[in-house]
Design an enzyme around this catalytic site. Structure first.
Site, PDB file in Angstrom:
ATOM      1  N   ILE A   1      41.184  35.074  41.194  1.00  0.00           N
ATOM      2  CA  ILE A   1      40.610  35.934  42.221  1.00  0.00           C
ATOM      3  C   ILE A   1      40.483  35.172  43.534  1.00  0.00           C
ATOM      4  CG2 ILE A   1      38.254  35.382  41.437  1.00  0.00           C
ATOM      5  CD1 ILE A   1      37.430  38.244  42.272  1.00  0.00           C
ATOM      6  N   CYS A   2      40.632  35.892  44.639  1.00  0.00           N
ATOM      7  CA  CYS A   2      40.412  35.352  45.979  1.00  0.00           C
ATOM      8  C   CYS A   2      41.275  34.114  46.229  1.00  0.00           C
ATOM      9  CB  CYS A   2      38.921  35.066  46.169  1.00  0.00           C
ATOM     10  SG  CYS A   2      38.429  34.756  47.890  1.00  0.00           S
ATOM     11  N   GLY A   3      40.681  33.018  46.655  1.00  0.00           N
ATOM     12  CA  GLY A   3      41.429  31.823  47.005  1.00  0.00           C
ATOM     13  C   GLY A   3      42.252  31.250  45.878  1.00  0.00           C
TER      14      GLY A   3
ATOM     15  N   THR B   1      44.159  32.857  43.993  1.00  0.00           N
ATOM     16  CA  THR B   1      45.493  33.454  44.048  1.00  0.00           C
ATOM     17  C   THR B   1      46.389  32.681  45.016  1.00  0.00           C
ATOM     18  OG1 THR B   1      44.899  35.044  45.802  1.00  0.00           O
ATOM     19  CG2 THR B   1      44.569  35.745  43.511  1.00  0.00           C
TER      20      THR B   1
ATOM     21  N   ALA C   1      43.174  39.366  41.763  1.00  0.00           N
ATOM     22  CA  ALA C   1      42.225  40.270  42.413  1.00  0.00           C
ATOM     23  C   ALA C   1      41.839  39.756  43.789  1.00  0.00           C
ATOM     24  CB  ALA C   1      40.965  40.428  41.560  1.00  0.00           C
TER      25      ALA C   1
END
Length: 214
Positions: A108-110, A112, A166
């Site tokens: 999720i977030c960073g 990715t 995500a």
């Protein structure tokens, strides 16, 4: 025998809220199809304590060099302030080993961006904070596979395991994809959970209670 250990990557400045729903409900037996089927183990780069973005101090259960994909059902990677400077690159490389071994990875977030940096998003449907976020932070080549959604599950494929990605502003949608992958809840229970937490409909609470009492 299936492995039922969920590994949560932990590192300094990790965004603890991004995995709050996931951790709380994997560790809560009520509503689950098979209560207490899964256990969560935290994984640090070393065994030294880390401090989250929210100021929580976590002592890892094991270090990254002790982690073996065959001993895991899933590796979960939250974001962190250190992503842009390579702070979680070692965990992204471990994620590559997990996917090669057909063990699920959820980012999720960073996190990715850390996966994109080493090419793990080049050829699979995925999402993140924004397409531009990945293009700005990495040598990202997967723009054609980018999906403008809160969270998405891809795979498995003939060469890789299941990957969940995500946006950092979608911890609830992230949790839902993980719960589906783990088969944590029955269909009606998950629908009630989504109604309560994702749709913010109070009726979901009463439906959850009804499922629990059934």
């Amino acid at each position: 025998m299936p492995n039922h250990t969920i590994h949560l990557a932990v590192y300094n400045t990790m965004a603890d809220w991004e995995v709050g729903y996931v951790m709380a409900y994997i560790n809560s037996p009520e509503f689950q199809k098979v209560p207490n089927r899964y256990e969560v183990k935290t994984v640090g780069e070393t065994l030294e304590p880390i401090t989250t973005k929210g100021g929580l101090r976590i002592l890892p259960d094991l270090s990254l060099d002790m982690l073996i994909p065959d001993n895991s059902r899933m590796l979960i990677l939250p974001g962190a302030d250190t992503v842009a400077e390579g702070g979680i690159d070692a965990f992204a490389k471990m994620a590559a080993h997990f996917l090669k071994a057909y063990v699920t990875v959820a980012a999720i977030c960073g996190a990715t961006a850390a996966l994109a940096k080493i090419g793990l998003l080049d050829a699979v449907p995925h999402t993140s904070n924004a397409r531009a976020f990945l293009e700005m932070m990495t040598n990202y080549k997967g723009t054609d596979y980018y999906q403008d959604v809160q969270a998405i599950t891809s795979g498995p494929t003939s060469t890789s395991g299941t990957l969940i990605t995500a946006s950092g502003i979608a911890p609830v949608a992230f949790a839902v994809e993980i719960f589906r992958e783990l088969d944590l809840y029955s269909g009606p229970t998950l629908a009630a959970w989504i109604k309560l937490y994702q749709n913010q409909d109070p009726n979901g609470f009463y439906e959850l209670m009804a499922e629990h009492a059934a």
